[in-house]
Scaffold this motif. Structure first.
Motif, PDB file in Angstrom:
ATOM      1  N   GLU A   1      12.236   2.759  -0.538  1.00 53.91           N
ATOM      2  CA  GLU A   1      11.739   2.002   0.609  1.00 53.91           C
ATOM      3  C   GLU A   1      10.340   2.448   0.997  1.00 53.91           C
ATOM      4  OE1 GLU A   1      14.377   1.987   3.937  1.00 53.91           O
ATOM      5  OE2 GLU A   1      15.479   0.259   3.173  1.00 53.91           O
ATOM      6  N   GLN A   2      10.101   3.751   0.955  1.00 51.65           N
ATOM      7  CA  GLN A   2       8.780   4.288   1.280  1.00 51.65           C
ATOM      8  C   GLN A   2       7.731   3.779   0.287  1.00 51.65           C
ATOM      9  OE1 GLN A   2       8.629   8.595   1.660  1.00 51.65           O
ATOM     10  NE2 GLN A   2       6.466   8.616   1.132  1.00 51.65           N
ATOM     11  N   ILE A   3       8.065   3.797  -0.991  1.00 49.72           N
ATOM     12  CA  ILE A   3       7.141   3.304  -2.019  1.00 49.72           C
ATOM     13  C   ILE A   3       6.822   1.828  -1.792  1.00 49.72           C
ATOM     14  CG2 ILE A   3       6.907   2.765  -4.478  1.00 49.72           C
ATOM     15  CD1 ILE A   3       8.528   5.290  -5.064  1.00 49.72           C
ATOM     16  N   ILE A   4       7.843   1.036  -1.493  1.00 51.16           N
ATOM     17  CA  ILE A   4       7.654  -0.397  -1.276  1.00 51.16           C
ATOM     18  C   ILE A   4       6.704  -0.652  -0.118  1.00 51.16           C
ATOM     19  CG2 ILE A   4       8.823  -2.495  -0.483  1.00 51.16           C
ATOM     20  CD1 ILE A   4      11.253  -1.596  -2.144  1.00 51.16           C
ATOM     21  N   GLU A   5       6.865   0.090   0.972  1.00 52.00           N
ATOM     22  CA  GLU A   5       6.006  -0.103   2.141  1.00 52.00           C
ATOM     23  C   GLU A   5       4.566   0.304   1.836  1.00 52.00           C
ATOM     24  OE1 GLU A   5       4.989  -1.639   5.579  1.00 52.00           O
ATOM     25  OE2 GLU A   5       7.064  -1.673   4.834  1.00 52.00           O
ATOM     26  N   GLU A   6       4.388   1.429   1.148  1.00 50.81           N
ATOM     27  CA  GLU A   6       3.042   1.876   0.779  1.00 50.81           C
ATOM     28  C   GLU A   6       2.387   0.893  -0.195  1.00 50.81           C
ATOM     29  OE1 GLU A   6       3.718   5.755  -0.751  1.00 50.81           O
ATOM     30  OE2 GLU A   6       3.899   6.714   1.220  1.00 50.81           O
ATOM     31  N   ASN A   7       3.182   0.364  -1.116  1.00 50.64           N
ATOM     32  CA  ASN A   7       2.676  -0.595  -2.093  1.00 50.64           C
ATOM     33  C   ASN A   7       2.219  -1.877  -1.408  1.00 50.64           C
ATOM     34  OD1 ASN A   7       2.223  -0.315  -4.826  1.00 50.64           O
ATOM     35  ND2 ASN A   7       4.084  -1.345  -5.454  1.00 50.64           N
ATOM     36  N   TYR A   8       2.953  -2.299  -0.398  1.00 52.44           N
ATOM     37  CA  TYR A   8       2.596  -3.510   0.339  1.00 52.44           C
ATOM     38  C   TYR A   8       1.244  -3.347   1.034  1.00 52.44           C
ATOM     39  CZ  TYR A   8       2.731  -7.192   3.881  1.00 52.44           C
ATOM     40  OH  TYR A   8       2.415  -8.261   4.676  1.00 52.44           O
ATOM     41  N   LYS A   9       1.013  -2.184   1.624  1.00 50.79           N
ATOM     42  CA  LYS A   9      -0.273  -1.935   2.281  1.00 50.79           C
ATOM     43  C   LYS A   9      -1.418  -1.943   1.274  1.00 50.79           C
ATOM     44  CE  LYS A   9       1.765   0.789   6.035  1.00 50.79           C
ATOM     45  NZ  LYS A   9       1.874   2.146   6.651  1.00 50.79           N
ATOM     46  N   THR A  10      -1.181  -1.348   0.111  1.00 54.46           N
ATOM     47  CA  THR A  10      -2.198  -1.359  -0.946  1.00 54.46           C
ATOM     48  C   THR A  10      -2.470  -2.777  -1.408  1.00 54.46           C
ATOM     49  OG1 THR A  10      -1.507   0.837  -1.710  1.00 54.46           O
ATOM     50  CG2 THR A  10      -2.781  -0.514  -3.256  1.00 54.46           C
ATOM     51  N   MET A  11      -1.421  -3.571  -1.545  1.00 54.69           N
ATOM     52  CA  MET A  11      -1.582  -4.956  -1.965  1.00 54.69           C
ATOM     53  C   MET A  11      -2.433  -5.735  -0.966  1.00 54.69           C
ATOM     54  SD  MET A  11       1.174  -8.039  -2.165  1.00 54.69           S
ATOM     55  CE  MET A  11       0.841  -8.356  -0.415  1.00 54.69           C
ATOM     56  N   GLN A  12      -2.175  -5.551   0.319  1.00 54.96           N
ATOM     57  CA  GLN A  12      -2.957  -6.244   1.344  1.00 54.96           C
ATOM     58  C   GLN A  12      -4.440  -5.899   1.237  1.00 54.96           C
ATOM     59  OE1 GLN A  12      -0.516  -4.924   4.791  1.00 54.96           O
ATOM     60  NE2 GLN A  12      -0.389  -7.103   5.308  1.00 54.96           N
ATOM     61  N   GLN A  13      -4.725  -4.627   0.999  1.00 58.84           N
ATOM     62  CA  GLN A  13      -6.115  -4.195   0.859  1.00 58.84           C
ATOM     63  C   GLN A  13      -6.775  -4.845  -0.353  1.00 58.84           C
ATOM     64  OE1 GLN A  13      -5.654   0.053   0.657  1.00 58.84           O
ATOM     65  NE2 GLN A  13      -5.266   0.279   2.857  1.00 58.84           N
ATOM     66  N   LEU A  14      -6.040  -4.922  -1.464  1.00 63.87           N
ATOM     67  CA  LEU A  14      -6.596  -5.536  -2.665  1.00 63.87           C
ATOM     68  C   LEU A  14      -6.825  -7.034  -2.481  1.00 63.87           C
ATOM     69  CD1 LEU A  14      -4.559  -3.773  -5.512  1.00 63.87           C
ATOM     70  CD2 LEU A  14      -6.913  -3.338  -4.805  1.00 63.87           C
ATOM     71  N   LEU A  15      -5.914  -7.704  -1.812  1.00 63.49           N
ATOM     72  CA  LEU A  15      -6.087  -9.134  -1.562  1.00 63.49           C
ATOM     73  C   LEU A  15      -7.307  -9.393  -0.688  1.00 63.49           C
ATOM     74  CD1 LEU A  15      -2.402 -10.340  -0.953  1.00 63.49           C
ATOM     75  CD2 LEU A  15      -3.789 -10.585  -3.016  1.00 63.49           C
ATOM     76  N   GLU A  16      -7.548  -8.515   0.251  1.00 58.74           N
ATOM     77  CA  GLU A  16      -8.712  -8.672   1.128  1.00 58.74           C
ATOM     78  C   GLU A  16     -10.015  -8.504   0.344  1.00 58.74           C
ATOM     79  OE1 GLU A  16     -10.575  -6.708   5.227  1.00 58.74           O
ATOM     80  OE2 GLU A  16      -8.470  -6.364   4.693  1.00 58.74           O
ATOM     81  N   ILE A  17     -10.010  -7.607  -0.632  1.00 54.04           N
ATOM     82  CA  ILE A  17     -11.217  -7.333  -1.415  1.00 54.04           C
ATOM     83  C   ILE A  17     -11.429  -8.372  -2.513  1.00 54.04           C
ATOM     84  CG2 ILE A  17     -12.313  -5.696  -3.000  1.00 54.04           C
ATOM     85  CD1 ILE A  17     -10.796  -3.465  -1.478  1.00 54.04           C
ATOM     86  N   TYR A  18     -10.369  -8.669  -3.274  1.00 57.15           N
ATOM     87  CA  TYR A  18     -10.502  -9.497  -4.478  1.00 57.15           C
ATOM     88  C   TYR A  18      -9.993 -10.927  -4.323  1.00 57.15           C
ATOM     89  CZ  TYR A  18     -11.196  -5.030  -6.955  1.00 57.15           C
ATOM     90  OH  TYR A  18     -11.654  -3.809  -7.393  1.00 57.15           O
ATOM     91  N   GLY A  19      -9.168 -11.184  -3.326  1.00 58.58           N
ATOM     92  CA  GLY A  19      -8.535 -12.493  -3.206  1.00 58.58           C
ATOM     93  C   GLY A  19      -7.232 -12.553  -3.990  1.00 58.58           C
ATOM     94  N   TRP A  20      -6.565 -13.712  -3.906  1.00 63.23           N
ATOM     95  CA  TRP A  20      -5.278 -13.879  -4.585  1.00 63.23           C
ATOM     96  C   TRP A  20      -5.497 -13.882  -6.103  1.00 63.23           C
ATOM     97  CZ3 TRP A  20      -0.600 -13.588  -2.391  1.00 63.23           C
ATOM     98  CH2 TRP A  20       0.507 -13.888  -3.197  1.00 63.23           C
ATOM     99  N   PRO A  21      -4.760 -13.050  -6.857  1.00 65.33           N
ATOM    100  CA  PRO A  21      -4.989 -12.968  -8.308  1.00 65.33           C
ATOM    101  C   PRO A  21      -4.489 -14.201  -9.042  1.00 65.33           C
ATOM    102  CG  PRO A  21      -3.111 -11.619  -7.696  1.00 65.33           C
ATOM    103  CD  PRO A  21      -3.709 -12.116  -6.407  1.00 65.33           C
ATOM    104  N   LYS A  22      -5.199 -14.541 -10.119  1.00 63.54           N
ATOM    105  CA  LYS A  22      -4.842 -15.690 -10.945  1.00 63.54           C
ATOM    106  C   LYS A  22      -4.672 -15.254 -12.397  1.00 63.54           C
ATOM    107  CE  LYS A  22      -7.451 -19.011  -8.143  1.00 63.54           C
ATOM    108  NZ  LYS A  22      -8.514 -20.067  -8.183  1.00 63.54           N
TER     109      LYS A  22
END
Length: 306
Positions: A168-189
């Protein structure tokens, strides 16, 4: 109870070492949880055949037992024959990713992949997304062992609970990292980072404990499926999970539950006689084939077309 509930969800939603055309002795031992015996079997097989896939599976089992030096030894040899990105998303290798040697694995495999499959438009984004996948699937081998125990005994093993909490801890940390990446790069294609890497956000979103997260991104995920820039399989899983969690009938038959006999079966499906038609519209195989392969369930509802 929260951790046990998470365990059940892990079993129902499912996941992503390297498959071979036939099951070897090492494969069987690994699936039974006999990792030290699997190492011996894989080493004997590799000594006889020198097949890179056997060497890769040996690296995976060494990683699962946290024998990192041996894992890297066989992984480096195996990847010389592999031009895919699979290793960079393989959760069996999770124990290796915080080792300084992992960056060299990423760099060489991305280079090898692009030499054979064409240049990625966003290779650095792809690398970061693949790390998200390997973390998302972290501990899945051990959770699968807990699932087998649950199916036999009807309860989760004691040793699962700390793993469930850590997951559960990994999932929550991963979600935060994902949000940061989406903000920088946009939705991946697919066309930008490749098919494997582009599905990273979908895995993270599907495994998040909060349905509000899935609902927030569902429109984007569906559009990526329609545009053939994202996984329709993962879209169907997320759509059905949202419906099941809202006590509604699922659309595609992608969510499962244990019945009273502790056998997996699909949650109820809306208009089940038309489910294959709906699945075909987004490029999915017939439900009968999917359920037989995924959970060994016999689906016998006669299918119709409108």
């Amino acid at each position: 109870m929260r951790v046990l509930y998470t365990f059940i969800l892990m079993v129902l939603t499912g996941t992503i070492c390297l498959g071979q055309s036939s099951i070897s002795k090492g494969d069987s031992l690994r699936r039974e949880g006999k990792l030290e015996a699997a190492i011996i079997a894989y080493k004997e097989e590799y000594k006889q055949t020198k097949q890179w896939k056997t060497g890769y599976n040996l690296a995976c089992v060494y990683a699962l037992t946290f024998q990192k030096d041996s894992a890297y030894q066989y992984l480096n040899m195996a990847l010389k024959e592999d031009n895919s990105l699979w290793a960079l998303a393989d959760s069996d290798l999770y124990a290796l990713i915080d080792d300084p040697r992992w960056s060299a694995i990423e760099e060489s495999q991305l280079k090898r992949y692009q030499e054979h499959h064409g240049k990625l438009m966003q290779p650095e984004y792809a690398r970061k997304l693949l790390r998200i996948i390997i973390r998302d699937q972290a501990l899945d081998y051990y959770i699968d062992q807990a699932k087998s125990y649950f199916m036999k005994e009807g309860t989760a093993p004691q040793w699962y609970y700390p793993l469930g909490a850590y997951k559960e801890q990994i999932i929550e940390e991963n979600y935060k990292t994902m949000q940061q990446l989406l903000e920088i790069y946009g939705w991946p294609k697919y066309s930008m980072v490749g098919e494997l890497a582009a599905d990273a956000p979908l895995l993270v979103i599907n495994h998040h404990k909060d349905d509000a997260v899935r609902k927030e991104y569902l429109t984007q995920i569906k559009q990526s499926c329609i545009d053939q820039e994202g996984s329709c399989m993962e879209y169907a899983k997320i759509q059905d999970r949202v419906l099941v969690n809202d006590n509604e009938l699922q659309i595609y038959g992608m969510q499962f539950r244990y019945n009273a006999q502790r056998v997996l079966e699909p949650f109820p499906i809306i208009d089940p006689e038309y489910v294959d038609q709906r699945r075909a519209e987004i490029g999915l195989e017939p439900l009968k084939e999917y359920l037989k392969r995924k959970i060994k369930y016999d689906w016998n509802v006669v299918q119709l077309k409108e």
